[in-house]
Design a protein around this motif. Sequence first.
Motif, mmCIF file in Angstrom:
data_model
loop_
_atom_site.group_PDB
_atom_site.id
_atom_site.type_symbol
_atom_site.label_atom_id
_atom_site.label_comp_id
_atom_site.label_asym_id
_atom_site.label_seq_id
_atom_site.Cartn_x
_atom_site.Cartn_y
_atom_site.Cartn_z
ATOM 1 N N LEU A 150 14.637 10.894 2.281
ATOM 2 C CA LEU A 150 13.417 10.676 3.033
ATOM 3 C C LEU A 150 12.272 11.431 2.373
ATOM 4 O O LEU A 150 12.338 12.652 2.214
ATOM 5 C CB LEU A 150 13.598 11.136 4.482
ATOM 6 N N LEU A 151 11.234 10.693 1.977
ATOM 7 C CA LEU A 151 10.050 11.270 1.367
ATOM 8 C C LEU A 151 8.864 11.082 2.303
ATOM 9 O O LEU A 151 8.713 10.021 2.901
ATOM 10 C CB LEU A 151 9.748 10.605 0.012
ATOM 11 N N GLU A 152 8.017 12.109 2.404
ATOM 12 C CA GLU A 152 6.833 12.041 3.236
ATOM 13 C C GLU A 152 5.590 12.188 2.379
ATOM 14 O O GLU A 152 5.546 13.026 1.462
ATOM 15 C CB GLU A 152 6.857 13.131 4.308
ATOM 16 N N ARG A 153 4.591 11.370 2.652
ATOM 17 C CA ARG A 153 3.346 11.443 1.900
ATOM 18 C C ARG A 153 2.564 12.694 2.298
ATOM 19 O O ARG A 153 2.418 13.007 3.479
ATOM 20 C CB ARG A 153 2.501 10.200 2.161
ATOM 21 N N ARG A 154 2.061 13.389 1.286
ATOM 22 C CA ARG A 154 1.259 14.574 1.561
ATOM 23 C C ARG A 154 -0.121 14.155 2.063
ATOM 24 O O ARG A 154 -0.664 13.149 1.637
ATOM 25 C CB ARG A 154 1.097 15.411 0.287
ATOM 26 N N ALA A 155 -0.662 14.939 2.941
ATOM 27 C CA ALA A 155 -1.985 14.644 3.498
ATOM 28 C C ALA A 155 -3.062 14.790 2.423
ATOM 29 O O ALA A 155 -2.931 15.599 1.518
ATOM 30 C CB ALA A 155 -2.272 15.591 4.660
ATOM 31 N N TYR A 157 10.299 8.363 -8.854
ATOM 32 C CA TYR A 157 10.258 6.930 -8.536
ATOM 33 C C TYR A 157 9.082 6.624 -7.606
ATOM 34 O O TYR A 157 8.345 5.648 -7.804
ATOM 35 C CB TYR A 157 11.575 6.527 -7.889
ATOM 36 N N ALA A 158 8.878 7.474 -6.602
ATOM 37 C CA ALA A 158 7.754 7.285 -5.680
ATOM 38 C C ALA A 158 6.427 7.402 -6.421
ATOM 39 O O ALA A 158 5.470 6.660 -6.133
ATOM 40 C CB ALA A 158 7.827 8.321 -4.562
ATOM 41 N N GLU A 159 6.350 8.297 -7.384
ATOM 42 C CA GLU A 159 5.107 8.456 -8.151
ATOM 43 C C GLU A 159 4.832 7.229 -9.006
ATOM 44 O O GLU A 159 3.674 6.825 -9.161
ATOM 45 C CB GLU A 159 5.200 9.705 -9.027
ATOM 46 N N ARG A 160 5.893 6.614 -9.547
ATOM 47 C CA ARG A 160 5.701 5.394 -10.331
ATOM 48 C C ARG A 160 5.234 4.242 -9.439
ATOM 49 O O ARG A 160 4.405 3.431 -9.840
ATOM 50 C CB ARG A 160 7.001 4.989 -11.036
ATOM 51 N N LEU A 161 5.771 4.186 -8.224
ATOM 52 C CA LEU A 161 5.375 3.121 -7.312
ATOM 53 C C LEU A 161 3.936 3.285 -6.838
ATOM 54 O O LEU A 161 3.210 2.292 -6.695
ATOM 55 C CB LEU A 161 6.319 3.100 -6.097
ATOM 56 N N HIS A 162 3.545 4.541 -6.575
ATOM 57 C CA HIS A 162 2.225 4.811 -5.987
ATOM 58 C C HIS A 162 1.589 5.991 -6.723
ATOM 59 O O HIS A 162 1.626 7.140 -6.236
ATOM 60 C CB HIS A 162 2.362 5.113 -4.491
ATOM 61 N N PRO A 163 1.010 5.733 -7.888
ATOM 62 C CA PRO A 163 0.470 6.819 -8.718
ATOM 63 C C PRO A 163 -0.629 7.639 -8.034
ATOM 64 O O PRO A 163 -0.818 8.812 -8.368
ATOM 65 C CB PRO A 163 -0.092 6.078 -9.943
ATOM 66 N N ASP A 164 -1.339 7.043 -7.086
ATOM 67 C CA ASP A 164 -2.453 7.746 -6.444
ATOM 68 C C ASP A 164 -2.028 8.545 -5.213
ATOM 69 O O ASP A 164 -2.873 9.193 -4.581
ATOM 70 C CB ASP A 164 -3.543 6.745 -6.041
ATOM 71 N N ALA A 165 -0.774 8.478 -4.864
ATOM 72 C CA ALA A 165 -0.283 9.209 -3.689
ATOM 73 C C ALA A 165 0.690 10.300 -4.129
ATOM 74 O O ALA A 165 1.281 10.224 -5.209
ATOM 75 C CB ALA A 165 0.400 8.255 -2.719
ATOM 76 N N ARG A 166 0.848 11.297 -3.299
ATOM 77 C CA ARG A 166 1.781 12.381 -3.590
ATOM 78 C C ARG A 166 2.777 12.512 -2.434
ATOM 79 O O ARG A 166 2.394 12.491 -1.266
ATOM 80 C CB ARG A 166 1.032 13.700 -3.775
ATOM 81 N N TYR A 167 4.040 12.652 -2.782
ATOM 82 C CA TYR A 167 5.103 12.737 -1.781
ATOM 83 C C TYR A 167 5.913 14.008 -1.989
ATOM 84 O O TYR A 167 5.973 14.558 -3.096
ATOM 85 C CB TYR A 167 6.031 11.514 -1.884
ATOM 86 N N HIS A 168 6.541 14.465 -0.929
ATOM 87 C CA HIS A 168 7.480 15.575 -1.032
ATOM 88 C C HIS A 168 8.770 15.180 -0.323
ATOM 89 O O HIS A 168 8.777 14.313 0.559
ATOM 90 C CB HIS A 168 6.898 16.859 -0.420
ATOM 91 N N PRO A 213 0.851 -1.191 0.000
ATOM 92 C CA PRO A 213 0.000 0.000 0.000
ATOM 93 C C PRO A 213 0.885 1.239 0.000
ATOM 94 O O PRO A 213 2.082 1.167 0.293
ATOM 95 C CB PRO A 213 -0.768 -0.130 1.321
ATOM 96 N N ALA A 214 0.303 2.373 -0.333
ATOM 97 C CA ALA A 214 1.078 3.621 -0.320
ATOM 98 C C ALA A 214 1.465 3.946 1.118
ATOM 99 O O ALA A 214 0.603 4.155 1.970
ATOM 100 C CB ALA A 214 0.256 4.754 -0.914
ATOM 101 N N PRO A 215 2.762 3.986 1.431
ATOM 102 C CA PRO A 215 3.188 4.213 2.824
ATOM 103 C C PRO A 215 3.164 5.692 3.191
ATOM 104 O O PRO A 215 3.066 6.571 2.330
ATOM 105 C CB PRO A 215 4.624 3.677 2.819
ATOM 106 N N GLU A 216 3.290 5.940 4.477
ATOM 107 C CA GLU A 216 3.366 7.318 4.953
ATOM 108 C C GLU A 216 4.725 7.939 4.647
ATOM 109 O O GLU A 216 4.833 9.149 4.434
ATOM 110 C CB GLU A 216 3.110 7.359 6.457
#
Length: 247
Positions: free
Chosen positions: A242-247, A221-232, A201-204
């Motif tokens: 270190l990438l953190e998932r946006r709320a 790379y994070a976007e390819r792994l989890h297209p429905d999640a956004r990270y910064h 699943p898309a991790p935090e």
Amino acid sequence: MTEEEFHDLYARSVTRLVGQLYLMTGGYDYWTKLGDGPGPLTGAETKLRTLAWVLLPTSGLLALRSPLLLAAAPTLGWRFLSGDPHYWSTAWHYSAVLMPVLFLALTDAADIARRSPRPWLRTYADRLPACTAAAALALTTTLPLASLTEARTYREPPRAVAAEQLLSRIPDGATVEANVGPISRLAGRCRVLWIGDPRNPAPEWIAIDNASGWVRDPLAYAERLHPDARYHAADTAAGFVLLERRA
């Protein structure tokens, strides 16, 4: 415990362990390592050297006389048939799971050999356990375990300190996707997933040891792994990202 009871207990333990592995994943994950790649004879010298390391120092080949040794066949099989050369040698940890099998096979074979009508075989079986223990101690000096005797092993390098400070930003109990370096530092306090597994699943958080530059663009790379999640990008240090998932 009689020999029959010993064999029965061993068989039940192995069956239970293997059964649990299948129940957790729906199959034996390492069969997937038998994909396309070079033929089974590729790297034969490395594979034979690995067999020698597995069988000679641990049992002096006496374990070959025990049927318990067959329990090592699946692990050796997928390793040597895999197209990934990392599995062929002793450079990684893949032989560790074989050691209990080898020790049990040696114990079983020594017991069988002590009842042999051949005097030389009975003598060999009597002396072999002490010889294998001595061989293990002697060969340790050529293996990574020998570094435990070196003072520098116990000094924390600056890169490790930087990694610890970076990963301390991740709260306990968080879900983290990571590769080898961060996993060893997070597994005790977070739910850690192996990066790149499509079942994740898309991790935090996503933590990557990128010192080698194997990921050119971590955010892409994070976007390819989890297209429905956004990270910064939360932070970087000493090659760790270190990438953190946006709320």
